[in-house]
Design a protein around this motif. Structure first.
Motif, mmCIF file in Angstrom:
data_model
loop_
_atom_site.group_PDB
_atom_site.id
_atom_site.type_symbol
_atom_site.label_atom_id
_atom_site.label_comp_id
_atom_site.label_asym_id
_atom_site.label_seq_id
_atom_site.Cartn_x
_atom_site.Cartn_y
_atom_site.Cartn_z
ATOM 1 N N GLN A 166 -19.730 -6.358 8.569
ATOM 2 C CA GLN A 166 -18.635 -5.392 8.539
ATOM 3 C C GLN A 166 -18.717 -4.581 9.824
ATOM 4 O OE1 GLN A 166 -16.404 -4.672 5.768
ATOM 5 N NE2 GLN A 166 -17.133 -6.588 4.874
ATOM 6 N N ASP A 184 -16.872 -1.431 12.080
ATOM 7 C CA ASP A 184 -15.908 -0.343 12.127
ATOM 8 C C ASP A 184 -15.119 -0.453 13.433
ATOM 9 O OD1 ASP A 184 -14.451 1.966 12.236
ATOM 10 O OD2 ASP A 184 -16.155 3.327 11.966
ATOM 11 N N GLU A 243 -10.693 -8.546 11.341
ATOM 12 C CA GLU A 243 -11.832 -9.101 10.619
ATOM 13 C C GLU A 243 -12.337 -10.386 11.276
ATOM 14 O OE1 GLU A 243 -9.527 -6.477 7.853
ATOM 15 O OE2 GLU A 243 -9.015 -8.023 9.331
ATOM 16 N N GLU A 248 -3.101 1.700 -0.942
ATOM 17 C CA GLU A 248 -4.344 1.182 -1.512
ATOM 18 C C GLU A 248 -4.131 -0.188 -2.157
ATOM 19 O OE1 GLU A 248 -5.850 3.615 -4.641
ATOM 20 O OE2 GLU A 248 -3.996 3.585 -5.803
ATOM 21 N N TYR A 299 -4.913 -6.326 2.128
ATOM 22 C CA TYR A 299 -5.870 -5.224 2.112
ATOM 23 C C TYR A 299 -7.272 -5.702 2.468
ATOM 24 C CZ TYR A 299 -2.185 -2.498 -0.084
ATOM 25 O OH TYR A 299 -1.005 -1.845 -0.336
ATOM 26 N N GLU A 328 -10.009 -4.013 2.507
ATOM 27 C CA GLU A 328 -11.040 -3.467 1.634
ATOM 28 C C GLU A 328 -11.102 -4.183 0.291
ATOM 29 O OE1 GLU A 328 -7.705 -0.289 1.654
ATOM 30 O OE2 GLU A 328 -8.258 -2.094 2.761
ATOM 31 N N ALA A 329 -10.103 -4.973 -0.026
ATOM 32 C CA ALA A 329 -10.109 -5.799 -1.239
ATOM 33 C C ALA A 329 -9.372 -7.093 -0.924
ATOM 34 C CB ALA A 329 -9.437 -5.056 -2.402
#
Length: 923
Positions: free
Chosen positions: A298, A300, A665, A833, A884, A886-887
């Motif tokens: 991961q 940032d 990513e 979200e 998303y 994060e998911a």
């Protein structure tokens, strides 16, 4: 021949065409008449309620509203008589009484103030009405009804142009006002933020917050320049006007392009600020030697320094090209692969595939079409000899009936959806087929919800009815189609009665929709990734092609086959050869004659074998066959199925070069990251879903040291040994055009001049052909080929351990992997979200409550998301958007491929859902 009407306008004889109003005829004659409630734009009707356009007609007692009054032969009209001028001035003074002072106005430069000043109205002697409370509740649009003149344009924009039915007029007389839904704050309403009302409003009562002060009540920003371009998001290809202040985009409006006629959606209008996001790449990066690769890493994007360090362009390009060159020279070209981008221009796509083929020496080049419509293209080329649409979506204006299947245009192609909804309002029969409910079903004469994964069962049952009841076009089949007898034999076993239990649609209803489509004089079929993203995606498309060919619904206005393309340039990138089995224009790499032509053009031998596709490349990395990759503008770490597998593959590469505008990513796994140019920063052509080749122009310059994508491709090419010397984008286009018959008669100069040209074009002075294949197909025998399809189940069915069906897709506010839209302030505010959508009954069975965290698991992984109740989602199904990070939904999806299109089965896999303990969710 059009009948002309002759009348006198301000003392001179003018002509009006049949159906024209006085206002329209006056405009053509060069006479300007003030107007507020009338918008001279496609889709708008005149209302005649503001009385700003009053003219005097000789012999009539009262003045006439020129926007609705039609002239007659011999009529004498005076637009500047004392009586008309005084009436208009009084109208503006009455309206000005209720306006905020111009210096504190939502838009001091609005159409209202322009005309007021022209008529000599600077204020009003009359008392003002009671003030409305400002409504700043919406993320993008300010509502200041103090400036509203109740002209009704916003209502017509919402209800008649975009057909969203959110805005209406409430109350009466002096208290009348536009309202959202049941007089809700705009931000709490069902508004989809298309902004059509903002673009139409003549006063600024509805206005972009991006141009206003912090209180969203007064305009404070005026652009330095406005640039004509095209939208960077979906395949509709909306033309835009991009307004810029201090090298920053501050506003985007729609332009009168052939695909949008001024309309935009929330992404096109308000999703522009991603290009100045703090995470934008501005300098080249190279991987630190003390940062080993891991599939589960991961990074940032705002603080990547534990993994990457900044580099000069010379070092970064040297490392990027050197690593690719070393692998090619040591292991051969087959050890390399490239992913190009459907968000880049045609010229970039052409150069990228040329680099891989000429420079790497392989056909291992692909892009996101493999994950979108590859199975549709495979079936279309097989069936009708062409991978493009046979008619634009605007052809629905001529259709008596249309089918939308496996597509959700209101979310994925919102502007195209406006034409479909307008056709429904006109009276066309609308058949919407989807396992999930959708807004378009509200406009459908025949909404059809069926069991997911049973498309072939339903479509073959429709074909059974058409053949059994002799509803097919026998003459058309005899003249233009082959394979009918094989189809007839195959679908004999697919009676509606036999298929009803399989697909979940009653037999009588199957017969009704089959008859409705077949009996229409003109019918068109639209489909999306709900058709293509299955292991039987090619078979699904074959059935749709069979429906069109058996009924003769192709080659005429209002008929055809239209797979709604996803990305803004997925059509163009595919046309330009960003596909592993074909050169530009879908010419097979295995055909010696075709290959010889490209070898002559590019000056060296080329790989005679098909390359690997997206998912196959990931598998080949794990098998040690692919060792290096160059990825431009794609994000397979988010878009590929079985994401854990894909990210592990990227981490395993000996050398990975990523060229992008953000540290995506995928870039987390790179050895070298090259900062590139965003859509609004580059010149190039883009081909939309309608086969319209359009020009995108740079509105701003790239930030920092970021460079143009086409230049970076050329730099890599030169550094691996190719002698590329292009003077600019036009030269690249002309080289591409010389190798692509589809671009004949469409030189760069024509695109610059016209802005949009449909291919194919028979002559440089002729419009391109919108409707194709009226006289036959570009196949060897000139006939369309009907290919019967068998009933195959999805690869992974629900069972006791995984009892639900998982399906994935997009949201209105977010696009693809979210790299752009998650960094666009307004869009992310609207959908901030990750969510999983389930039917309320399933939520109740789970013992859960909407808004809490749940875990969705498949055999490949698990993710946690917020639960959302959605009655459009069928019982037994869970829907997850894949945008998303994060998911990431694609941690869960099944990588099993369609055997023909090589597309993964994103739309169906077995899943289970569980509640996340509150303490764990809080962490």
């Amino acid at each position: 021949m059009t009948e002309e009407i002759r009348f006198t306008l301000d003392g001179r004889e003018v002509t009006a065409e049949a159906g024209e109003t006085i206002w329209q005829a006056a405009k053509r004659a060069g006479v300007e008449i003030p107007h507020l409630c009338w918008l001279d734009a496609p889709g708008y009707r005149a209302d005649g309620n503001c009385r700003a356009c009053m003219v005097e007609v000789e012999g009539e007692r009262t003045l006439a509203a020129s926007c609705i009054r039609k002239p007659k032969d011999g009529m004498n009209v005076k637009t500047a008589s004392e009586r008309a001028a005084k009436a208009r001035k009084m109208v503006f003074e009455l309206l000005a009484a209720d306006q905020p002072p111009q210096v504190r106005h939502p838009d001091p430069d609005s159409k209202f103030w322009k005309w007021a000043h022209e008529l000599g109205v600077e204020g009003s002697r009359l008392p003002a009405r009671e003030r409305f409370t400002p409504d700043p509740s919406h993320a993008a649009i300010a509502v200041n009804l103090d400036a509203c003149i109740q002209c009704n344009l916003c209502v017509r924009a919402c209800r008649e142009v975009q057909v969203n039915d959110v805005i209406g007029m409430a109350l009466r007389g002096h208290e009348a006002k536009p309202v959202f839904d049941f007089d809700d704050p705009m931000g709490n309403s069902t508004c989809v933020a298309c902004g059509e009302c903002v673009q139409a409003c003549p006063t600024g009562a509805l206005y972009e917050k991006s141009l206003m002060d912090e209180q969203a009540q007064t305009r404070t920003v005026w652009p330095d320049k406005t640039v004509d371009s095209v939208c960077p998001y979906c395949g509709v290809g909306c033309q835009t006007k991009v307004s810029v202040k201090d090298n920053k985009i501050v506003q985007v409006d729609g332009r009168e392009g052939p695909a949008n006629e001024n309309r935009l959606c929330v992404k096109g209008r308000f999703g522009f600020d991603y290009i100045r996001h703090p995470e934008r790449l501005t300098t080249p990066l190279v991987r630190r030697e003390d940062s080993p690769k891991r599939g589960d890493i991961q990074v940032d994007p705002r603080n990547p320094w534990e993994v990457f360090r900044e580099a000069t362009w010379e070092e970064a390009l040297g490392r990027a090209a050197g690593g690719l060159r070393d692998i090619r020279d040591t292991h051969g070209g087959g050890a390399l692969a490239g992913f190009g981008s459907a968000k880049g221009s045609n010229e970039e796509a052409y150069l990228f595939q040329k680099l891989v083929r000429q420079g790497f020496g392989t056909n291992n080049v692909d892009h996101c079409t493999r994950l979108c419509h590859a199975s549709s293209v495979a079936a279309l080329i097989e069936g009708i000899g062409s991978g493009g649409v046979t008619a634009p979506f605007t052809a629905v204006e001529d259709a008596d009936c249309f089918i939308v299947i496996g597509a959700r245009p209101e979310q994925n192609h919102p502007v195209a959806a406006t034409y479909l909804k307008q056709a429904a309002k006109r009276g066309a029969k609308v058949i919407v087929i989807d396992p999930r409910g959708q807004e378009l079903m509200r406009h459908a004469s025949h909404p059809v919800r069926f069991k997911p994964g049973t498309d072939v069962a339903l479509l073959n049952a429709m074909l059974h009815v058409i053949i059994e009841e002799k509803l097919y076009d026998e003459q058309y089949v005899q003249a233009h189609a082959s394979g009918f007898e094989a189809l007839k034999e195959k679908v004999a076993e697919f009676s509606p009665e036999a298929m009803a239990p399989v697909c979940g649609v009653e037999a009588d209803y199957i017969r009704e929709i089959a008859r409705t489509y077949a009996n229409a004089e003109r019918a068109i079929i639209f489909w999306g990734m709900g058709i293509s993203q299955h292991v039987h995606g090619t078979d699904n498309s074959r059935c749709l092609i069979a429906l069109a060919l058996t009924t003769g619904h192709v080659g005429r206005p209002g008929t055809g086959l239209h797979p709604l393309r996803g990305q803004n340039n997925v059509q163009g990138a595919s046309d330009a050869g960003l596909i592993p089995m074909v050169f530009p224009d879908y010419q097979s790499v295995e055909d010696p004659d075709v290959r010889r032509r490209y070898e002559d053009a590019w000056g060296q031998p080329l790989d005679p074998n098909r390359g690997l596709t997206v998912v196959e490349i990931m598998d080949a990395i794990h098998e040690g066959e692919i060792r290096g990759m160059y990825i431009l503008g794609e994000n397979p770490a988010m878009s590929d199925p079985d994401q854990t597998h894909a990210r592990a593959a990227l981490a395993k590469l000996d050398h990975l070069v990523v060229q992008d505008i953000f540290l995506t990513e995928t870039a987390w796994h790179a050895d070298v990251v090259l900062p590139a140019s965003a859509h609004a920063e580059k010149l190039g052509t883009y081909t939309n879903t309608n086969r319209q080749v359009q020009l995108g122009r740079p509105a701003v310059s790239p930030p920092g040291e970021a460079r143009q994508d086409w230049e970076l491709i050329c730099e890599i090419a030169r550094r691996i040994g190719l002698d590329w010397r292009y003077s600019g984008v036009p030269e690249v286009y002309e080289e591409m055009r010389a190798l692509m018959p589809s671009l004949a008669n469409i030189p760069w100069s024509r695109i610059e001049r016209e802005g949009s040209v449909t291919y194919p074009a028979d002559d440089e002075d002729e419009p391109g052909r919108e409707i194709l294949f009226g006289e036959g197909f570009p196949t060897k025998d000139g006939r369309g080929r009907i290919v019967p399809a068998d009933l195959l189940p999805p690869d992974e069915l629900p069972d006791a351990d995984y009892p639900m069906v998982l399906t994935t897709g997009r949201l209105l506010e977010h696009w693809h992997t979210g790299a752009m839209t998650r960094r666009a302030g307004t869009l992310n505010d609207l959908e901030p979200e990750p969510v999983a959508c389930m039917h309320p009954r399933d939520i109740e069975r789970l013992g859960a409550t909407a808004g809490e965290s749940i875990r969705v698991e498949t055999r490949r992984g698990a993710i946690d998301l917020t639960l959302r109740a959605d009655r459009d989602v069928s019982a037994g199904m869970v829907f997850i958007p894949f945008c998303y990070g994060e998911a990431p939904a694609n941690v869960l999806t099944n990588p099993q491929l369609d055997p023909f299109g090589k597309i993964p089965e994103f739309k169906f896999c077995a899943a289970r859902v569980s509640r996340v303990p509150q303490a764990q969710a809080a962490e």
